[in-house]
Design a protein around this motif. Structure first.
Motif, PDB file in Angstrom:
ATOM      1  N   TYR A  78      -4.002  -4.667 -13.557  1.00 24.98           N
ATOM      2  CA  TYR A  78      -5.415  -4.474 -11.751  1.00 24.98           C
ATOM      3  C   TYR A  78      -4.361  -5.853 -10.660  1.00 24.98           C
ATOM      4  O   TYR A  78      -4.583  -6.958 -10.870  1.00 24.98           O
ATOM      5  N   VAL A 127       3.964   0.036  -5.530  1.00 25.54           N
ATOM      6  CA  VAL A 127       3.049   0.209  -4.862  1.00 25.54           C
ATOM      7  C   VAL A 127       1.057  -0.280  -5.412  1.00 25.54           C
ATOM      8  O   VAL A 127       1.520   0.457  -6.624  1.00 25.54           O
ATOM      9  N   GLU A 128       1.028   0.257  -4.610  1.00 27.31           N
ATOM     10  CA  GLU A 128      -0.850  -0.348  -5.334  1.00 27.31           C
ATOM     11  C   GLU A 128      -1.216   1.323  -4.964  1.00 27.31           C
ATOM     12  O   GLU A 128      -1.846   1.924  -4.817  1.00 27.31           O
ATOM     13  N   ARG A 129      -1.565   1.328  -5.924  1.00 32.42           N
ATOM     14  CA  ARG A 129      -2.684   2.796  -6.079  1.00 32.42           C
ATOM     15  C   ARG A 129      -4.696   2.678  -7.269  1.00 32.42           C
ATOM     16  O   ARG A 129      -5.361   1.680  -7.243  1.00 32.42           O
ATOM     17  N   LYS A 130      -4.992   4.279  -6.277  1.00 26.03           N
ATOM     18  CA  LYS A 130      -6.023   4.026  -6.730  1.00 26.03           C
ATOM     19  C   LYS A 130      -6.742   2.428  -6.409  1.00 26.03           C
ATOM     20  O   LYS A 130      -8.021   1.814  -7.277  1.00 26.03           O
ATOM     21  N   THR A 131      -6.549   2.216  -4.653  1.00 25.96           N
ATOM     22  CA  THR A 131      -7.859   1.150  -4.515  1.00 25.96           C
ATOM     23  C   THR A 131      -9.001   1.267  -4.313  1.00 25.96           C
ATOM     24  O   THR A 131      -9.703   2.448  -4.045  1.00 25.96           O
ATOM     25  N   SER A 155      -6.914  -2.985  -6.932  1.00 19.56           N
ATOM     26  CA  SER A 155      -5.739  -1.999  -6.875  1.00 19.56           C
ATOM     27  C   SER A 155      -5.316  -1.925  -8.481  1.00 19.56           C
ATOM     28  O   SER A 155      -5.155  -2.808  -9.513  1.00 19.56           O
ATOM     29  N   GLU A 156      -4.667  -0.842  -8.972  1.00 19.14           N
ATOM     30  CA  GLU A 156      -3.804  -0.606 -10.614  1.00 19.14           C
ATOM     31  C   GLU A 156      -2.551  -0.386  -9.760  1.00 19.14           C
ATOM     32  O   GLU A 156      -2.227  -0.417  -8.924  1.00 19.14           O
ATOM     33  N   GLN A 167       1.468  -0.824  -0.151  1.00 21.80           N
ATOM     34  CA  GLN A 167       0.518  -0.240  -0.051  1.00 21.80           C
ATOM     35  C   GLN A 167       0.861   1.648   0.474  1.00 21.80           C
ATOM     36  O   GLN A 167       2.225   1.054   0.368  1.00 21.80           O
ATOM     37  N   PRO A 168       0.536   2.218  -0.439  1.00 19.63           N
ATOM     38  CA  PRO A 168       1.428   3.918  -0.485  1.00 19.63           C
ATOM     39  C   PRO A 168       1.884   3.702   0.890  1.00 19.63           C
ATOM     40  O   PRO A 168       0.712   3.524   1.846  1.00 19.63           O
TER      41      PRO A 168
END
Length: 365
Positions: A196, A234-238, A213-214, A172-173
């Motif tokens: 994804y 890093v997972e983005r826009k979860t 996540s993206e 995660q971020p």
């Protein structure tokens, strides 16, 4: 935004959860099981695993490739992944219930992200290459002083036959990372040309989140990997897809989806009930829109698979059917592999058209 962690929320997710009820109409045809006594490791001094379960799946040229979680001893319940290959005819004829199979240990603990276990793999085909995401029990897993990132999704790909290379671990971020207790039930899949990560987060608010996540394109692009080096991504826009129903503790992704329309996808999801903490399966239909993102279009109002065979009810973890593998073997039949009571590999088939018909009873959009 969704929750204090900045998660987004899929369209219709709340409406979909409210449509579900605590009942089952089981439509999975059981084909058989593989027990640990009939699996023989050819590259380890221990011939037979103690348990073999929660297996991923790929089907190529009428051969079934099963990627099973195995445990060699109960002391710390540390897992590895072994590959078992056999003709699909073994399933269709019932031979799978009696045959003995050799297995190759292909992934096992080697680093801080998975030192206490390599477990619950999911395999998907992306751009004609097989990728696996498994749950790594990290160095923090048994440390009572660190209740953080106890598990993490780790990505590997099949570089050559039976040679799987670990390449990435998903995180995660920065602002969320210290709040992640575990990250599980993961696979990668490409939708609308973008990769994804489908996964399930357990955060320090003691809630679990079924999310998408993206992830960067570079994760699946061709490039050289440094041997033994795994890169954090890093997972983005979860985005939270569904909340547990009022009768459930948590949800988790099963195997990769089946595409059933231009932009529609059929997913299997497991739910854990509050009464007995048993694992059952329901289906969801989702659409991806460039303008609106992920949209939940329908859910089956009831579960479509539950523990009912003796080997699903009684085992190391009673009352569990836990699908990890899914593969379309003809235009209407999905083959699934699942963990049966955390002890055996179960096999079953599901009619796509019948599942879509049941989804019409829980259609939102």
């Amino acid at each position: 935004m969704y929750s204090d962690y900045g998660f987004l929320k899929a369209k219709n997710s709340s409406e979909a959860s409210s449509l579900r009820e605590f009942s089952t109409y089981d439509i999975v045809r059981r084909l058989g099981v593989i027990s640990p006594t009939r699996v023989h490791l050819k590259n380890h001094p221990i011939d037979q695993p103690v348990t073999v379960f929660n297996a991923a799946l790929a089907v190529k040229d009428s051969m079934v490739h099963v990627y099973a979680r195995i445990i060699l001893g109960y002391y710390m319940y540390v897992s590895g992944i072994a590959k078992i290959t056999f003709p699909i005819e073994d399933l269709l004829s019932g031979l799978v219930n009696f045959s003995h199979y050799t297995a190759e240990l292909i992934l096992y603990p080697t680093m801080k992200y998975d030192i206490w276990g390599v477990e619950d793999p999911r395999v998907s085909e992306v751009d004609n290459k097989l990728y696996m995401v498994y749950v790594g029990r990290t160095i923090n897993y048994f440390n009572p002083a660190i209740r953080r990132e106890r598990t993490a999704p780790v990505l590997a790909y099949e570089a050559t036959r039976d040679n799987w290379v670990k390449t990435h671990v998903f995180i995660q971020p920065k602002e969320n990372r210290e709040h992640v207790i575990s990250d599980k039930d993961a696979f990668i899949y490409k939708i609308d040309g973008k990769p994804y990560l489908f996964h399930r987060l357990h955060m320090d608010d003691e809630q679990t989140y079924l999310v998408i996540s993206e992830i960067p394109e570079e994760v699946i692009s061709e490039r050289k990997h440094v041997a033994g080096r795994v890169v954090e991504v890093v997972e983005r826009k979860t985005t939270v897809v569904l909340d547990p129903a009022p009768f459930e503790l948590k949800l988790g992704w099963a195997g990769p989806p089946v595409k059933v329309g231009k932009s529609e996808y059929l997913f299997l999801i497991h739910g854990v009930d509050k009464e007995m903490e048993g694992y059952r399966v329901f289906a969801a239909l989702m659409e991806y829109s460039r303008n609106e993102g992920f949209i939940v279009k329908a859910v089956t109002p009831y579960y479509i698979m539950e523990p009912r065979q003796t080997y699903e009810v009684f085992g190391d973890r009673p009352n569990v059917v836990f699908p990890c593998g899914s593969w379309l073997i003809d235009k209407d039949i999905m083959l699934i592999t699942y963990g049966a009571a955390d002890y055996l590999i179960g096999f079953g088939t599901l009619s796509v058209s019948e599942t879509l018909s049941l989804l019409d009873k829980g259609r939102i959009y």
